[in-house]
Write a protein that holds these residues in place. Structure first.
Motif, PDB file in Angstrom:
ATOM      1  N   ILE A 139       0.931  -1.268  -0.084  1.00  0.00           N
ATOM      2  CA  ILE A 139       0.081   0.237   0.032  1.00  0.00           C
ATOM      3  C   ILE A 139       0.930   1.175  -0.114  1.00  0.00           C
ATOM      4  O   ILE A 139       0.401   2.224  -0.575  1.00  0.00           O
ATOM      5  N   GLY A 140       2.195   1.148   0.413  1.00  0.00           N
ATOM      6  CA  GLY A 140       2.866   2.226   0.570  1.00  0.00           C
ATOM      7  C   GLY A 140       3.509   2.927  -0.798  1.00  0.00           C
ATOM      8  O   GLY A 140       4.039   3.785  -1.199  1.00  0.00           O
ATOM      9  N   ARG A 141       3.074   1.989  -2.004  1.00  0.00           N
ATOM     10  CA  ARG A 141       3.323   2.138  -3.426  1.00  0.00           C
ATOM     11  C   ARG A 141       2.314   2.800  -3.925  1.00  0.00           C
ATOM     12  O   ARG A 141       2.195   3.398  -5.185  1.00  0.00           O
ATOM     13  N   TYR A 142       1.271   3.150  -3.283  1.00  0.00           N
ATOM     14  CA  TYR A 142      -0.095   3.626  -3.849  1.00  0.00           C
ATOM     15  C   TYR A 142      -0.222   4.975  -3.378  1.00  0.00           C
ATOM     16  O   TYR A 142      -0.093   5.421  -2.183  1.00  0.00           O
ATOM     17  N   SER A 143      -0.480   6.201  -4.249  1.00  0.00           N
ATOM     18  CA  SER A 143      -0.537   7.425  -3.800  1.00  0.00           C
ATOM     19  C   SER A 143      -1.769   8.087  -3.467  1.00  0.00           C
ATOM     20  O   SER A 143      -1.712   9.004  -2.803  1.00  0.00           O
ATOM     21  N   HIS A 144      -2.863   7.474  -3.600  1.00  0.00           N
ATOM     22  CA  HIS A 144      -4.050   7.929  -3.704  1.00  0.00           C
ATOM     23  C   HIS A 144      -5.073   7.407  -2.584  1.00  0.00           C
ATOM     24  O   HIS A 144      -6.010   6.920  -2.609  1.00  0.00           O
ATOM     25  N   TRP A 145      -4.305   7.402  -1.239  1.00  0.00           N
ATOM     26  CA  TRP A 145      -5.104   7.233  -0.064  1.00  0.00           C
ATOM     27  C   TRP A 145      -4.544   7.850   1.039  1.00  0.00           C
ATOM     28  O   TRP A 145      -3.524   8.269   1.137  1.00  0.00           O
ATOM     29  N   ASP A 146      -5.671   7.982   1.950  1.00  0.00           N
ATOM     30  CA  ASP A 146      -4.934   8.514   3.534  1.00  0.00           C
ATOM     31  C   ASP A 146      -5.864   8.011   4.295  1.00  0.00           C
ATOM     32  O   ASP A 146      -6.984   7.870   4.172  1.00  0.00           O
ATOM     33  N   CYS A 147      -5.130   8.174   5.797  1.00  0.00           N
ATOM     34  CA  CYS A 147      -6.075   7.725   6.948  1.00  0.00           C
ATOM     35  C   CYS A 147      -5.516   8.337   8.129  1.00  0.00           C
ATOM     36  O   CYS A 147      -4.139   8.521   8.240  1.00  0.00           O
ATOM     37  N   ILE A 148      -6.307   8.785   8.900  1.00  0.00           N
ATOM     38  CA  ILE A 148      -5.811   9.721  10.175  1.00  0.00           C
ATOM     39  C   ILE A 148      -5.055   8.655  11.265  1.00  0.00           C
ATOM     40  O   ILE A 148      -4.446   9.128  11.957  1.00  0.00           O
ATOM     41  N   TYR A 149      -5.292   7.427  10.915  1.00  0.00           N
ATOM     42  CA  TYR A 149      -4.654   6.510  11.969  1.00  0.00           C
ATOM     43  C   TYR A 149      -3.312   5.981  11.591  1.00  0.00           C
ATOM     44  O   TYR A 149      -2.618   5.348  12.220  1.00  0.00           O
ATOM     45  N   LEU A 150      -2.777   6.379  10.295  1.00  0.00           N
ATOM     46  CA  LEU A 150      -1.669   5.750   9.665  1.00  0.00           C
ATOM     47  C   LEU A 150      -0.628   7.101   9.655  1.00  0.00           C
ATOM     48  O   LEU A 150      -0.888   8.132   9.242  1.00  0.00           O
TER      49      LEU A 150
END
Length: 150
Positions: A139-150
């Motif tokens: 998932i670190g290689r995917y640019s289009h996501w975000d989460c307040i827990y990470l």
């Protein structure tokens, strides 16, 4: 499969509730393979938070759809919150691509989270979408996501 008006049947919009929303591009066109178009949607999500319509917990933007987990604030109802993202991003995407076409399918799927549901577990499911789809192996290689827990 439900379409348009049918998606609104039973829709419940309540301030401060958490919602998991999925919305697709028109005809599932993979618009978000284009980095600039993807960033337009992500910036629209951030702007909706800045306008205090939502508090985004996290999202993943797939090539042809968006998964978004957020808390709805008192300033708007659920349809307005999602509509503002779709409307704002559609205008900017059409400008970016120098066209005048429909960007999003009408309607969206929503799930109003119950108190017993684990938000972090739902967020893990959302973030893992690119992995399950075989787009990336990490998932670190995917640019289009975000989460307040990470």
């Amino acid at each position: 499969m439900k379409h348009g008006k049918d998606l609104r049947v039973g829709r419940y919009s309540k301030d401060n509730n958490y919602y998991f929303v999925t919305t697709n591009t028109h005809n599932r066109e993979p618009l978000f393979l284009d980095f600039c178009c993807a960033r337009i949607v992500i910036n629209s999500l951030k702007q909706t938070d800045e306008l205090e319509i939502t508090n985004t917990i996290g999202f993943v933007l797939m090539p042809d759809h968006l998964h978004w987990l957020f808390q709805l604030n008192e300033t708007a109802d659920l349809s307005h919150a999602v509509g503002s993202i779709k409307g704002r991003s559609a205008k900017l995407i059409n400008t970016q691509l120098n066209r005048d076409k429909q960007v999003w399918q009408p309607g969206f799927y929503d799930h109003n989270l119950r108190k017993s549901e684990d938000i972090k577990q739902i967020m893990r499911y959302i973030v893992a979408n690119p992995l399950r789809a075989g787009i990336v192996k990490n998932i670190g290689r995917y640019s289009h996501w975000d989460c307040i827990y990470l």
